[in-house]
Design a protein around this motif. Structure first.
Motif, mmCIF file in Angstrom:
data_model
loop_
_atom_site.group_PDB
_atom_site.id
_atom_site.type_symbol
_atom_site.label_atom_id
_atom_site.label_comp_id
_atom_site.label_asym_id
_atom_site.label_seq_id
_atom_site.Cartn_x
_atom_site.Cartn_y
_atom_site.Cartn_z
ATOM 1 N N THR A 56 0.633 -1.200 0.003
ATOM 2 C CA THR A 56 -0.048 -0.035 -0.115
ATOM 3 C C THR A 56 0.994 1.178 -0.032
ATOM 4 O O THR A 56 0.490 2.267 -0.801
ATOM 5 N N ALA A 57 1.863 1.050 0.899
ATOM 6 C CA ALA A 57 2.765 2.344 0.795
ATOM 7 C C ALA A 57 3.446 2.732 -0.552
ATOM 8 O O ALA A 57 3.393 3.938 -1.041
ATOM 9 N N GLN A 58 3.684 1.484 -1.188
ATOM 10 C CA GLN A 58 4.408 1.604 -2.677
ATOM 11 C C GLN A 58 3.379 2.380 -3.493
ATOM 12 O O GLN A 58 3.787 3.338 -4.256
ATOM 13 N N ALA A 59 1.958 1.952 -3.658
ATOM 14 C CA ALA A 59 1.035 2.286 -4.472
ATOM 15 C C ALA A 59 0.754 3.910 -3.892
ATOM 16 O O ALA A 59 0.631 4.665 -4.785
ATOM 17 N N MET A 60 0.794 4.286 -2.777
ATOM 18 C CA MET A 60 0.675 5.637 -2.404
ATOM 19 C C MET A 60 1.717 6.569 -2.636
ATOM 20 O O MET A 60 1.249 7.626 -3.255
ATOM 21 N N LEU A 61 2.976 6.267 -2.975
ATOM 22 C CA LEU A 61 3.916 6.958 -3.084
ATOM 23 C C LEU A 61 3.955 7.024 -4.965
ATOM 24 O O LEU A 61 4.737 7.954 -5.261
ATOM 25 N N GLU A 62 3.531 6.047 -5.765
ATOM 26 C CA GLU A 62 3.754 6.124 -6.978
ATOM 27 C C GLU A 62 2.897 7.396 -7.496
ATOM 28 O O GLU A 62 1.809 7.694 -7.323
ATOM 29 N N GLY A 63 3.703 8.094 -8.233
ATOM 30 C CA GLY A 63 3.095 9.510 -8.855
ATOM 31 C C GLY A 63 2.859 10.554 -7.814
ATOM 32 O O GLY A 63 2.268 11.646 -8.320
ATOM 33 N N CYS A 64 3.285 10.168 -6.632
ATOM 34 C CA CYS A 64 3.131 11.498 -5.580
ATOM 35 C C CYS A 64 4.523 12.258 -5.527
ATOM 36 O O CYS A 64 5.503 11.616 -5.119
ATOM 37 N N ASP A 65 4.101 13.698 -5.989
ATOM 38 C CA ASP A 65 5.433 14.454 -5.633
ATOM 39 C C ASP A 65 4.937 15.432 -4.614
ATOM 40 O O ASP A 65 6.071 16.473 -4.450
ATOM 41 N N ASP A 66 4.085 15.448 -3.871
ATOM 42 C CA ASP A 66 4.014 16.357 -2.519
ATOM 43 C C ASP A 66 4.915 15.793 -1.589
ATOM 44 O O ASP A 66 4.489 14.509 -0.970
ATOM 45 N N GLU A 67 5.644 16.575 -0.918
ATOM 46 C CA GLU A 67 6.709 16.279 0.073
ATOM 47 C C GLU A 67 6.139 15.943 1.370
ATOM 48 O O GLU A 67 6.404 14.998 2.109
ATOM 49 N N LEU A 68 4.924 16.792 1.618
ATOM 50 C CA LEU A 68 4.506 16.346 3.010
ATOM 51 C C LEU A 68 3.724 15.029 2.978
ATOM 52 O O LEU A 68 3.450 14.326 3.928
ATOM 53 N N GLU A 69 2.956 14.915 1.897
ATOM 54 C CA GLU A 69 2.277 13.490 1.692
ATOM 55 C C GLU A 69 3.419 12.420 1.703
ATOM 56 O O GLU A 69 3.110 11.292 2.243
ATOM 57 N N ARG A 70 4.438 12.387 0.966
ATOM 58 C CA ARG A 70 5.305 11.549 1.211
ATOM 59 C C ARG A 70 5.777 11.158 2.143
ATOM 60 O O ARG A 70 6.256 9.899 2.847
ATOM 61 N N ALA A 71 6.228 12.458 3.091
ATOM 62 C CA ALA A 71 6.578 12.086 4.602
ATOM 63 C C ALA A 71 5.473 11.523 5.447
ATOM 64 O O ALA A 71 5.831 10.499 6.269
ATOM 65 N N ASN A 72 4.165 11.886 5.234
ATOM 66 C CA ASN A 72 3.145 11.361 5.922
ATOM 67 C C ASN A 72 3.003 9.713 5.501
ATOM 68 O O ASN A 72 2.932 8.870 6.377
ATOM 69 N N THR A 73 2.959 9.491 4.270
ATOM 70 C CA THR A 73 3.301 7.914 3.842
ATOM 71 C C THR A 73 4.426 7.195 4.551
ATOM 72 O O THR A 73 4.197 6.029 5.169
ATOM 73 N N SER A 74 5.476 7.678 4.684
ATOM 74 C CA SER A 74 6.632 7.038 5.058
ATOM 75 C C SER A 74 6.573 6.765 6.601
ATOM 76 O O SER A 74 6.738 5.947 7.204
ATOM 77 N N TRP A 75 5.877 7.884 7.410
ATOM 78 C CA TRP A 75 5.389 7.944 8.898
ATOM 79 C C TRP A 75 4.462 6.831 8.994
ATOM 80 O O TRP A 75 5.032 5.776 9.935
ATOM 81 N N LEU A 76 3.361 6.652 8.592
ATOM 82 C CA LEU A 76 2.440 5.590 8.517
ATOM 83 C C LEU A 76 3.063 4.175 8.218
ATOM 84 O O LEU A 76 2.935 3.199 9.071
ATOM 85 N N HIS A 77 3.851 4.053 7.355
ATOM 86 C CA HIS A 77 4.466 2.794 6.965
ATOM 87 C C HIS A 77 5.490 2.310 8.136
ATOM 88 O O HIS A 77 5.363 0.937 8.500
ATOM 89 N N GLY A 78 6.113 3.410 8.830
ATOM 90 C CA GLY A 78 6.946 2.930 9.812
ATOM 91 C C GLY A 78 6.320 2.546 11.323
ATOM 92 O O GLY A 78 6.824 1.665 11.922
ATOM 93 N N VAL A 79 4.964 3.168 11.028
ATOM 94 C CA VAL A 79 4.161 2.777 12.474
ATOM 95 C C VAL A 79 3.874 1.385 12.458
ATOM 96 O O VAL A 79 3.799 0.594 13.465
ATOM 97 N N ALA A 80 3.417 1.128 11.088
ATOM 98 C CA ALA A 80 3.144 -0.476 10.816
ATOM 99 C C ALA A 80 4.191 -1.556 11.241
ATOM 100 O O ALA A 80 3.962 -2.397 11.844
#
Length: 849
Positions: free
Chosen positions: A565-589
């Motif tokens: 899911t994290a990989q799919a969320m990051l594909e095509g995402c160029d918003d730095e805040l959203e990329r950071a948020n996805t990385s954080w949620l992935h880390g929580v998992a």
């Protein structure tokens, strides 16, 4: 926290139905609402139990009469027109209504009928067209009004015959069309499209140009029309046989221009001709979802859509515009664009909202939206401040208040969060979506309380599910999306509550609740109501639940889900805040997976998950730098890495290195609360102390053990920790003092350790499956939590000093009350016992339940 944002592939939605009309956004029929539908199988009804709520106790909601949804359309009346002649104004003055604000008269619309259908009669309410249609007054002879100075003859005859003056040729009327032309609109908006400033038209700029400057530039208007009882007026400039420009002047300053086009023109082509195509537009829709106009917030420009042509919006053909509206920059336009952005554009959304609040700091809608976006990216403290501001500005809005309650929970102000959530539940005029969210929030708060309060949590979540299930089938809109997100969150919360207890069939029932949450999330994603973040939420919730269970299951399937899911969320995402948020949620998992493998006694897998969690959390830490909640999460991760090294690897030196990091991040000031009861906090400190003792840091070890023992005593007094768990810190303190030569103190703690080990009986209570759950819980790609496998937790090898190797457990009395399927179970709050007070045998401080 629920975010009202659409997925990237979903069509544009209209704004939330409970916000006020965006005055100034659309010169006419503008009202923001919600619409679409989705059939979903409703969950079985869950009736909340009767109870009362008062700090420090959380109770279940009172049964209420059937809810009446708040109407989506406002009730607003427009002022009547001023009369065309002085005689009419004199005779009908008593009946004329000019109470509405001048600007509102040009932008508001009556609630029951669209402006285009309103009668243009002077006896009816004014619509956009009737306000801006010229009321052409005769400029010839007129009767003098009362009190007006006039010249009167002294006599009817004069002694002298005046000389005749030479006749002068009459002045030719001004050809206004030569000064104000709409025949060639190419680049006619005189402003740099890259700046944030209102566009000008033939030298006239809304909010800047005065009335005098307007007349100097364009000449005298063909006619004027007063609006309201103030100084507002509409000046009409016919510029061609089929075109005109209408100008609203208020307080002697131009506020708005409306340019009527000779023929409708596609919006994309028109924007290009006006050279505003580079400005990001936002669609304006009515309560039914019909397109009314397209706004360009940075320029204060709006293109009004031709009636009957709105269905072209979203198709290959552009809808046709009939009017161009220029106005001052409007905060609501920026706020609406932020609300309608996809969830993966937080940077742009925050920029929109910052601009909106710069234009209007008192815009409650923008404050509310800002709180939601900042919650998403982890800025919990800032989110709470904006949510509180929204409630101060609009205290009657239940949706604003429940968001404030959620942000209060996020910053640890639990008592105030309870009070605000309860206000929403007691508000019979609150939207169902807001009341359902309030029930869910109270369930989360209840899980933090003592035995009696915690037993209400599942009941609150079930009540929230029952209410949200009906909202989730509404036509497309913010309520529907919020309800679907809430259904997922509430199912995960019930699963975690069951995992924290001890039930027969526990693993099976937990799997059903998680599987149900997964199925709901996938349906919401496929329908376009929600984004992939909801799938990540399910993966994180499932892993968090597995970490609470003993014995637990293999976290591997859910980690795979989180990774994909994290990989799919990051594909095509160029918003730095959203990329950071996805990385954080992935880390929580991955941090939760570490806890699961620690419980399963798989140290190598646990440390691998821990290392990955550090990497991912580091990638998403910057936006959360000032968040105490994020700091605590990282501290807990460091603790578990240290615990794995201490318990499973017997490497206390390595453990102390991690514990030092954990202590510095977990030592934060928590708000005082009568609700919150510590659970694992005490066990964490007792476990740390063992490694510090091994490394000859004796004073630190004793201090940590004593503090941990006191917190565990509070948990036991509150009924959320079994008494036998206290034997570990008491036994450790006895061993420490014995080795230090404090025989009397050691004997006292030895006795306390023996007395805290009463025999306990197994629990045969059976947890209940979710209401209306399918026989096989739905899950993506056939994956369900029930297919996970694992082994029982083996007994921990206990050194002379024992680490806390168990999770906080319920007492036998509590287990008999926490019925997973019955929200009415548990003791009634009205018969709650008096507070229990006793002194801590370790520190001597008073413990209160």
């Amino acid at each position: 926290m629920v975010m009202h944002n659409r997925s990237k592939d979903a069509p544009a939605h209209q704004a939330s139905p409970w916000i006020r009309p965006a005055a100034g956004l659309l010169a006419g029929a503008l009202w923001l609402g919600a619409g679409a539908s989705l059939a979903t199988e409703p969950a079985a009804d869950a009736e909340p139990a009767e109870a009362q709520l008062a700090i420090p106790q959380l109770t279940e909601p009172q049964p209420a009469a059937p809810l009446q949804p708040t109407p989506l359309q406002p009730t607003m009346q427009l002022p009547e027109t001023e009369q065309a002649t002085t005689e009419q104004a004199t005779t009908e003055q008593a009946d004329a209504s000019n109470d509405a604000a001048p600007h509102d008269a040009i932008v508001q619309v009556a609630s029951e009928e669209p402006a285009a259908e309103a009668s243009p009669s002077s006896d009816s309410a004014l619509t956009l067209d009737s306000v801006l249609v010229a009321v052409r007054q005769e400029e010839g002879e007129r009767a003098p009004s009362e009190g007006e100075d006039v010249l009167e003859p002294i006599s009817q005859f004069s002694e002298y015959e005046p000389e005749l003056a030479e006749p002068q040729p009459a002045a030719a009327p001004r050809d206004v069309s030569k000064r104000v032309s709409v025949s060639d609109l190419n680049g006619s908006l005189e402003d740099d499209s890259t700046t944030v400033s209102p566009a000008s038209f033939h030298g006239v700029t809304p909010g800047v140009t005065s009335r005098v400057e307007l007349v100097d530039a364009w000449g005298k208007a063909a006619s004027t029309q007063a609006v309201g009882e103030g100084s507002a007026e509409v000046l009409h400039y016919p510029v061609a046989s089929d075109s005109r420009v209408d100008v609203l002047v208020e307080d002697r300053v131009v506020r708005l221009l409306r340019i009527t086009l000779a023929e409708p023109e596609p919006t994309a082509a028109l924007a290009k001709r006006l050279r505003i195509e580079s400005v990001e537009s936002v669609d304006i829709r009515d309560a039914t979802g019909e397109l009314l106009g397209v706004a360009y917030p940075e320029k204060g420009v709006m293109l009004l859509i031709a009636e009957g042509d709105a269905e072209a919006s979203g198709a290959d053909e552009d809808p046709a515009a009939t009017h161009i509206v220029l106005q001052e920059l409007d905060a609501e336009a920026f706020a609406l664009r932020a609300e309608l952005r996809p969830a993966d554009e937080p940077t742009k959304a925050l920029a929109d909202l910052e601009q909106a609040l710069a234009l209007d700091p008192k815009n409650a809608h923008a404050q509310w939206l800002m709180a939601g976006w900042e919650t998403r990216i982890g800025k919990s403290d800032r989110a709470e401040a904006h949510a509180a501001a929204a409630v101060r500005l609009d205290p009657e809005n239940a949706s604003y208040r429940i968001r404030w309650a959620d942000t209060l929970l996020g910053v640890g102000q639990y008592d105030q969060a309870v009070l605000e959530a309860r206000k929403v539940i007691d508000d019979q005029d609150a939207p169902d979506a807001a009341r359902a969210q309030a029930l869910h929030t109270l369930g989360r708060l209840a899980s933090l309380g003592d035995q009696e309060i915690e037993s209400k949590a599942i009941g609150f979540h079930n009540a929230a599910i029952a209410l949200a299930d009906s909202v989730a089938t509404l036509p497309e809109g913010a309520d529907r999306r919020a309800a679907k997100e809430l259904l997922v969150g509430a199912h995960l919360a019930v699963a975690k509550q069951i995992a924290r207890g001890e039930y027969a069939r526990q693993a099976e029932v937990v799997a059903e609740w998680i599987g149900r949450a997964s199925g709901l999330a996938e349906e919401a994603i496929v329908s376009g109501d929600c984004d992939l973040g909801l799938r990540m939420q399910v993966a994180i919730g499932a892993l968090d639940t597995l970490a609470e269970m003993k014995p637990t299951k293999d976290p591997g399937p859910w980690i795979k889900e989180a990774d994909e899911t994290a990989q799919a969320m990051l594909e095509g995402c160029d918003d730095e805040l959203e990329r950071a948020n996805t990385s954080w949620l992935h880390g929580v998992a991955h941090a939760h997976a570490l806890r699961v493998e620690h419980t399963r006694r798989e140290p190598d897998a646990a440390l691998a998950y821990g290392a990955k969690a550090i990497e991912l959390l580091s990638g998403g830490a910057e936006p959360r730098a000032e968040s105490s909640e994020a700091q605590l999460q990282v501290g807990q991760l460091y603790f578990y890495i240290g615990a794995v090294n201490a318990i499973h690897k017997q490497d206390h030196a390595e453990a102390v290195a991690w514990f030092d990091k954990a202590r510095s991040m977990m030592d934060i000031d928590r708000p005082q609360s009568e609700l919150f009861v510590p659970r694992r906090e005490g066990e964490t400190l007792v476990s740390m102390a063992v490694s510090y003792w091994d490394q000859d840091q004796r004073e630190v070890a004793i201090e940590l053990t004593e503090t941990g023992a006191e917190q565990m005593e509070r948990a036991h007094t509150a009924g959320v920790l079994e008494e036998k768990s206290l034997s570990v810190p008491y036994g450790n303190l006895a061993t420490m003092h014995r080795r230090l030569g404090n025989r009397e103190t050691a004997a006292k703690f030895s006795k306390m350790a023996r007395l805290s080990r009463p025999d306990s009986e197994p629990n045969d209570e059976v947890a209940q499956a979710p209401a209306a759950a399918p026989a096989s819980p739905p899950a993506r790609n056939g994956q369900t939590a029930s297919r996970q496998s694992g082994s029982k937790t083996a007994a921990a090898t206990q050194p002379s000093l024992q680490p806390m190797n168990s999770l906080a457990r319920r007492t036998q009395d509590q287990r008999s009350q926490a019925q997973g399927s019955n929200p009415q179970s548990g003791s009634d709050a009205s018969t709650s016992s008096r507070p229990i007070r006793r002194r801590s045998p370790v520190t001597g401080r008073m413990l209160v339940r």
